[in-house]
Scaffold this motif. Structure first.
Motif, PDB file in Angstrom:
ATOM      1  N   MET A   1       0.813  -1.221   0.000  1.00 17.96           N
ATOM      2  CA  MET A   1       0.000   0.000   0.000  1.00 17.96           C
ATOM      3  C   MET A   1       0.851   1.278   0.000  1.00 17.96           C
ATOM      4  SD  MET A   1      -2.791  -1.511  -0.289  1.00 17.96           S
ATOM      5  CE  MET A   1      -4.000  -0.227  -0.203  1.00 17.96           C
ATOM      6  N   GLU A   2       1.967   1.287   0.714  1.00 14.14           N
ATOM      7  CA  GLU A   2       2.802   2.490   0.763  1.00 14.14           C
ATOM      8  C   GLU A   2       3.763   2.586  -0.415  1.00 14.14           C
ATOM      9  OE1 GLU A   2       4.781   2.790   4.538  1.00 14.14           O
ATOM     10  OE2 GLU A   2       2.893   2.866   5.658  1.00 14.14           O
ATOM     11  N   ARG A   3       4.021   1.482  -1.102  1.00 15.98           N
ATOM     12  CA  ARG A   3       5.039   1.478  -2.150  1.00 15.98           C
ATOM     13  C   ARG A   3       4.464   1.479  -3.566  1.00 15.98           C
ATOM     14  NH1 ARG A   3       8.738  -3.259   0.653  1.00 15.98           N
ATOM     15  NH2 ARG A   3       9.277  -2.089   2.521  1.00 15.98           N
ATOM     16  N   SER A   4       3.257   1.041  -3.728  1.00 17.02           N
ATOM     17  CA  SER A   4       2.660   0.914  -5.058  1.00 17.02           C
ATOM     18  C   SER A   4       2.025   2.233  -5.503  1.00 17.02           C
ATOM     19  CB  SER A   4       1.585  -0.175  -5.045  1.00 17.02           C
ATOM     20  OG  SER A   4       0.909  -0.204  -6.284  1.00 17.02           O
ATOM     21  N   SER A   5       2.073   2.476  -6.806  1.00 13.22           N
ATOM     22  CA  SER A   5       1.362   3.642  -7.365  1.00 13.22           C
ATOM     23  C   SER A   5      -0.025   3.237  -7.856  1.00 13.22           C
ATOM     24  CB  SER A   5       2.172   4.244  -8.516  1.00 13.22           C
ATOM     25  OG  SER A   5       2.304   3.292  -9.559  1.00 13.22           O
ATOM     26  N   ARG A   6      -0.373   1.965  -7.709  1.00  9.46           N
ATOM     27  CA  ARG A   6      -1.667   1.454  -8.174  1.00  9.46           C
ATOM     28  C   ARG A   6      -2.640   1.275  -7.008  1.00  9.46           C
ATOM     29  NH1 ARG A   6      -0.935  -3.744 -11.501  1.00  9.46           N
ATOM     30  NH2 ARG A   6      -3.136  -3.307 -11.916  1.00  9.46           N
ATOM     31  N   VAL A   7      -2.727   2.280  -6.151  1.00  9.82           N
ATOM     32  CA  VAL A   7      -3.584   2.230  -4.971  1.00  9.82           C
ATOM     33  C   VAL A   7      -4.630   3.326  -5.082  1.00  9.82           C
ATOM     34  CG1 VAL A   7      -3.649   2.512  -2.464  1.00  9.82           C
ATOM     35  CG2 VAL A   7      -1.755   1.285  -3.533  1.00  9.82           C
ATOM     36  N   LEU A   8      -5.844   2.994  -4.763  1.00 10.97           N
ATOM     37  CA  LEU A   8      -6.942   3.951  -4.752  1.00 10.97           C
ATOM     38  C   LEU A   8      -7.627   3.852  -3.403  1.00 10.97           C
ATOM     39  CD1 LEU A   8      -8.876   5.895  -6.273  1.00 10.97           C
ATOM     40  CD2 LEU A   8     -10.143   3.860  -6.999  1.00 10.97           C
ATOM     41  N   VAL A   9      -7.891   4.989  -2.781  1.00  6.52           N
ATOM     42  CA  VAL A   9      -8.574   5.030  -1.496  1.00  6.52           C
ATOM     43  C   VAL A   9      -9.971   5.581  -1.727  1.00  6.52           C
ATOM     44  CG1 VAL A   9      -8.567   5.988   0.831  1.00  6.52           C
ATOM     45  CG2 VAL A   9      -6.406   5.376  -0.272  1.00  6.52           C
ATOM     46  N   ILE A  10     -10.964   4.862  -1.250  1.00 10.51           N
ATOM     47  CA  ILE A  10     -12.356   5.267  -1.402  1.00 10.51           C
ATOM     48  C   ILE A  10     -12.984   5.295  -0.017  1.00 10.51           C
ATOM     49  CG2 ILE A  10     -14.590   4.673  -2.396  1.00 10.51           C
ATOM     50  CD1 ILE A  10     -13.066   3.056  -4.520  1.00 10.51           C
ATOM     51  N   PRO A  11     -13.613   6.416   0.364  1.00  5.67           N
ATOM     52  CA  PRO A  11     -14.283   6.434   1.663  1.00  5.67           C
ATOM     53  C   PRO A  11     -15.526   5.546   1.633  1.00  5.67           C
ATOM     54  CG  PRO A  11     -14.701   8.479   0.483  1.00  5.67           C
ATOM     55  CD  PRO A  11     -13.734   7.688  -0.349  1.00  5.67           C
ATOM     56  N   GLY A  12     -15.807   4.917   2.755  1.00  4.80           N
ATOM     57  CA  GLY A  12     -16.985   4.056   2.856  1.00  4.80           C
ATOM     58  C   GLY A  12     -17.927   4.571   3.930  1.00  4.80           C
ATOM     59  N   ASP A  13     -19.198   4.403   3.684  1.00  7.20           N
ATOM     60  CA  ASP A  13     -20.203   4.819   4.650  1.00  7.20           C
ATOM     61  C   ASP A  13     -21.074   3.604   4.964  1.00  7.20           C
ATOM     62  OD1 ASP A  13     -21.861   6.221   6.320  1.00  7.20           O
ATOM     63  OD2 ASP A  13     -22.999   7.176   4.707  1.00  7.20           O
ATOM     64  N   PHE A  14     -20.560   2.743   5.839  1.00  6.51           N
ATOM     65  CA  PHE A  14     -21.275   1.523   6.201  1.00  6.51           C
ATOM     66  C   PHE A  14     -20.865   1.125   7.606  1.00  6.51           C
ATOM     67  CE2 PHE A  14     -17.567   0.634   3.569  1.00  6.51           C
ATOM     68  CZ  PHE A  14     -16.795  -0.147   4.411  1.00  6.51           C
ATOM     69  N   GLY A  15     -21.694   0.331   8.231  1.00  4.59           N
ATOM     70  CA  GLY A  15     -21.382  -0.135   9.577  1.00  4.59           C
ATOM     71  C   GLY A  15     -20.153  -1.025   9.579  1.00  4.59           C
TER      72      GLY A  15
END
Length: 151
Positions: free
Chosen positions: A50-64
């Motif tokens: 996760m810290e080294r790859s450029s192929r990471v996408l972060v998406i916020p989630g709204d769920f329990g």
């Protein structure tokens, strides 16, 4: 919390490309899982990919979400009876409250006890208190190897 979603092939490609701690073991041990874990250097997914790859996408989630990290936490996510017992499998509680039972094998009967965690799996039974259920790793370290490695 961090919830990771990926296609296996993409994750392995990124692991090979960005984790020198893991890549040699991936190449030399293939699908022999026990050999792989015996020879791999420890690195977390967070650091290794996760810290080294450029192929990471972060998406916020709204769920329990409930990070059920200890057996006692199952009282929060499982259906409970009128006395607060959260039980799965063949389990009965009489005059007992606030217990967690996970019975994969056999029948568990609780009588007059409170705040226990009882886990049965493949001939092994663990009984502890809800408070101590967070310390199962410490317990396992004190047990003989034949019990620790029981599956």
């Amino acid at each position: 919390s961090g919830i990771f979603v990926w296609r296996v092939g993409d994750f392995l490609d990124e692991g090979r490309a960005h984790t020198p701690e893991v890549a040699p073991a991936l190449a030399s041990h293939g699908t022999a899982i026990a050999d792989f874990f015996a020879h791999v250097q420890s690195v977390s997914v967070d650091v290794g990919v996760m810290e080294r790859s450029s192929r990471v996408l972060v998406i916020p989630g709204d769920f329990g979400w409930d990070d059920v990290g200890v057996w006692g936490a199952l009282r929060r996510v499982r259906q409970r009876d009128v006395l607060g017992n959260a039980m799965s499998g063949d389990a009965f509680a009489v005059a007992s409250g606030n217990n967690v039972v996970h019975a994969e094998a056999g029948t568990v009967v609780l009588y007059g006890v409170n705040d226990l965690v009882v886990i049965t799996h493949d001939g092994l039974t663990v009984v502890t208190t809800v408070d101590k259920s967070a310390e199962l790793k410490a317990l396992l370290e004190q047990l003989p190897a034949r019990v620790r490695e029981h599956e």
